[in-house]
Each structure stands twice: as structure tokens, then as C-alpha cells.
Motif scaffolding. Structure first.
Motif, short mmCIF file in Angstrom:
data_model
loop_
_atom_site.label_atom_id
_atom_site.label_comp_id
_atom_site.label_asym_id
_atom_site.label_seq_id
_atom_site.Cartn_x
_atom_site.Cartn_y
_atom_site.Cartn_z
N UNK A 241 -0.37 -87.98 40.70
CA UNK A 241 -1.14 -88.63 39.94
C UNK A 241 -1.87 -88.07 38.62
N UNK A 242 -2.21 -86.80 38.95
CA UNK A 242 -3.03 -86.00 38.05
C UNK A 242 -1.99 -85.31 37.10
N UNK A 243 -2.22 -85.84 35.79
CA UNK A 243 -1.41 -85.26 34.83
C UNK A 243 -2.24 -84.62 33.44
N UNK A 244 -1.59 -83.55 33.01
CA UNK A 244 -2.01 -83.00 31.98
C UNK A 244 -3.29 -82.19 32.23
N UNK A 245 -3.33 -81.49 33.14
CA UNK A 245 -4.52 -81.02 33.52
C UNK A 245 -4.69 -79.42 33.02
N UNK A 246 -5.66 -79.41 31.91
CA UNK A 246 -5.76 -78.34 30.92
C UNK A 246 -7.11 -78.28 30.34
N UNK A 247 -7.01 -77.34 29.39
CA UNK A 247 -8.33 -77.00 28.40
C UNK A 247 -9.65 -76.90 29.04
N UNK A 248 -9.68 -75.82 29.90
CA UNK A 248 -10.65 -75.79 30.72
C UNK A 248 -11.83 -74.68 30.44
N UNK A 249 -12.79 -74.45 31.34
CA UNK A 249 -13.85 -73.50 31.09
C UNK A 249 -14.16 -73.05 32.64
N UNK A 250 -14.87 -71.96 32.75
CA UNK A 250 -15.17 -71.57 34.00
C UNK A 250 -16.72 -71.09 34.01
N UNK A 251 -17.34 -71.56 35.22
CA UNK A 251 -18.59 -71.00 35.65
C UNK A 251 -19.00 -70.37 36.76
N UNK A 252 -19.58 -69.35 36.70
CA UNK A 252 -19.96 -68.63 37.86
C UNK A 252 -21.44 -68.88 38.67
N UNK A 253 -21.43 -69.28 39.81
CA UNK A 253 -22.75 -69.48 40.04
C UNK A 253 -23.66 -68.28 40.31
N UNK A 254 -24.53 -68.17 39.48
CA UNK A 254 -25.59 -67.15 39.38
C UNK A 254 -26.03 -66.47 40.61
N UNK A 255 -25.67 -65.11 40.91
CA UNK A 255 -26.06 -64.56 42.14
C UNK A 255 -25.01 -64.65 42.97
N UNK A 256 -23.80 -65.22 42.79
CA UNK A 256 -22.76 -65.37 43.83
C UNK A 256 -21.68 -65.01 43.27
N UNK A 257 -20.66 -64.75 43.93
CA UNK A 257 -19.19 -64.67 43.46
C UNK A 257 -18.38 -65.96 43.85
N UNK A 258 -18.96 -66.98 43.32
CA UNK A 258 -18.46 -68.25 43.41
C UNK A 258 -18.26 -68.78 42.28
N UNK A 259 -17.17 -69.51 42.14
CA UNK A 259 -16.50 -69.69 40.52
C UNK A 259 -15.98 -71.16 40.58
N UNK A 260 -16.10 -71.84 39.62
CA UNK A 260 -15.60 -73.33 39.52
C UNK A 260 -14.97 -73.45 37.88
N UNK A 261 -13.96 -74.29 37.95
CA UNK A 261 -13.52 -74.60 36.79
C UNK A 261 -13.52 -75.88 36.30
#
Length: 310
Positions: A241-261
Motif C-alpha cells: 500500500x506504500x507508494x512513492x516513498x522518497x524525497x527524504x532526509x536523515x537525522x542522527x540521535x545526538x550522542x548515539x550511532x542511531x539514525x532515522x529517515x
């Protein structure tokens, strides 16, 4: 087959089981960032045929899950003398104790400045930072990466990825130093981050109205390249059901090697390339630093910033 059809034929059970967007209503092209103890999203205001939006908003969160509407941070017809509409794909950067807001308007790129991440933002040049027609392709989709040494780099463009080092003032650059590249599959929406000494250039492939819209990436030892594309699979693409997933950005949790898009997809249900909604997913790496495929159905758990990155 028409690839730009709206998504309107899902069952009620599909809709109920779909992952939930983090912002209400329709917003696209989200730029996510962490300042102090909060996260912020700066999106395109969506929902108009032809993407004819005229303002930009800001949203904040203490945990990536619950988002607060801050306000309209830029009303382009009122606040910008050189543009009126087609306000797309903003980006934010922090340097010199100020917040620099880069935005597309009438197929130009502008820059506005504020003392706060929620604005108000003032158009600082009174003219575009990058003018329409200056280079091949559309002058849209700015992104600024600030390196560990304080050097800042502007990435922009549809059709080509253009790169230039900004001057220390963050609002000027030497146009003779612009580098234009076109990685295989590149269309728009470039985003750069650094992890373990490696620079990642990410971008969107296909067209935002196309259900196949997706995200790929390349890596380099320098923010100016050259970049080597990671082959084999898109980092982010739709599923079911998820269509057209794109035009993103990325954030890192400060102090951790943990990332989200953060990214947009066609609104569920009845979405299309002009009715898109903003989502967030975890972004993982393997032991060699390759970005693993994003699971667009994985729910984001609440996460808070400890201490402060300022």
C-alpha cells in the motif's frame, strides 16, 4: 500503464494496517533535524495540483512520535520579494549561532535566517541564492551539510546534483567552483551526511508522481566527491500500500550511532504525487557501513535526546 495514477483502490483492512504518517494532512519533502533537545521537521505544504504551495511550516517533537505544529515560518508572497508560489523542499542548517533556511520558490533557491529554529525567518539576500536557469535542470531542492570543521556545502538541483562550498557567511559562494554531477539514476532531492569519516550522498530516483519513486545513495571520502554509487537495491522504496516513498532526509540521535529517515509517500488512501504525507522510519547500517533497505512498515518508537548538541 499510467504510472501517475492516484492510489484509490485499497481495501479498508489495508488502510487500517498501513503505517501511520507522523504529520497530519498532506506534507512532503520533509527535512528533519535535531536542535537542542527537540527534533524539527520542515516540509513542503502539499495538496495543490502542480505543487503550487505558497508557505512553509515547522513542526517540533521531543520524541519523534508526537509532533507539534509550530506555525507558518515563511509566507512567501508576503516575505519574499522575488517569488510568489511553487514553494518546495526546504532545508535547515545551523552555524554562526544562527539557523539558515534554504528553500525552493518559483524554481529558484533562496536563503532566510533566524535566531530560532522556529523562525521567524528573514529573506536575507532579497534575491535568489541560486537563480532559475543558472545551470542545467531545475534550481530546486537545496540541502546544506556542515562538516566537522565548520565548512558548509550546498547541494541542489533536479536533473543534476550541483555541489558548491559556501562561504563562512552561509549565504554566498563562488559560482565558478560549482561541481555538477549526475550519479546513475539521480533525479532530485539530494541529502548528505557523514558517518565514521565517510560521506553519504543520497537522492531520489524517478518522479515524485511515480509510484516507483525511491531513494539511492553513493559514498565518498570528500564532501565534494567523487561519489561511488551503492549498487544492488534502493535504500528506500514503497511496498504494498506504500507508494512513492522518497524525497527524504536523515537525522542522527545526538550522542548515539542511531539514525532515522524522514520521507514522504502517497497519502493513504487516495494519494498521488500532489497529495503526499510525511513518515519516519529507522535507518540501519551493516558492519561495513552500507545502508540497509528501510522497512516502510516498521513503527518508530519514542526516542529522546539526552543532554544537548548545542
Amino acid at each position: 500503464m499510467n504510472l501517475f495514477l492516484s492510489v484509490s483502490s485499497y481495501s479498508q483492512s489495508d488502510t487500517i494496517n498501513a503505517p501511520i504518517a507522523v504529520l497530519p494532512d498532506v506534507y512532503a519533502d520533509p527535512h528533519i533535524a535535531a536542535f537542542g533537545k527537540k527534533f524539527y521537521i520542515y516540509p513542503t505544504t502539499d495538496g495543490s495540483e502542480g505543487c503550487m504551495s505558497t508557505n512553509f511550516t515547522c513542526w517540533s517533537s521531543k520524541d519523534l512520535v508526537k509532533w507539534k505544529y509550530e506555525k507558518v515560518i515563511q509566507d512567501v508572497p508576503k516575505d519574499v520579494s522575488w517569488a510568489k508560489e511553487r514553494d518546495w523542499a526546504p532545508a535547515i542548517a545551523f552555524k554562526n549561532g544562527k539557523y539558515y533556511y534554504y528553500f525552493s520558490a518559483d524554481v529558484n533557491i533562496g536563503v532566510a535566517v533566524s535566531d530560532k529554529p522556529t523562525g521567524p525567518f528573514k529573506d536575507t539576500l532579497g534575491t535568489p541564492l541560486v537563480k532559475k536557469g543558472m545551470l542545467k535542470g531545475q534550481m530546486i531542492d537545496p540541502m546544506v551539510f556542515v562538516d566537522d570543521d565548520g565548512s558548509a556545502y550546498l547541494y541542489f538541483g533536479q536533473g543534476n546534483c550541483n555541489i558548491v562550498k559556501l562561504n563562512d557567511d552561509m549565504i554566498t559562494y563562488d559560482a565558478t567552483k560549482i561541481i555538477s554531477i549526475k550519479p546513475k539514476g539521480y533525479n532530485e532531492g539530494s541529502f548528505v551526511f557523514k558517518r565514521n569519516g565517510k560521506y553519504y550522498l543520497m537522492w531520489s530516483e524517478f518522479d515524485t508522481r511515480d509510484p516507483r519513486y525511491s531513494v539511492a545513495y553513493a559514498t565518498s571520502d570528500s564532501p565534494l566527491g567523487s561519489f561511488t554509487k551503492a549498487e544492488g537495491y534502493p535504500v528506500l522504496k514503497g511496498k504494498g500500500i506504500v507508494k512513492g516513498a522518497g524525497h527524504h532526509s536523515v537525522v542522527k540521535i545526538p550522542g548515539k550511532d542511531e539514525w532515522y529517515i524522514a520521507y514522504h509517500r502517497f497519502k493513504i488512501p487516495n494519494g498521488n504525487g500532489y497529495n503526499r504525507e510525511t513518515c519516519i522510519s529507522p535507518m540501519l547500517f551493516d558492519k561495513d557501513g552500507h545502508i540497509l533497505p528501510v522497512d516502510v512498515f516498521e513503527k518508530v518508537k519514542a526516542v529522546k535526546i539526552k543532554g544537548s548538541n548545542f
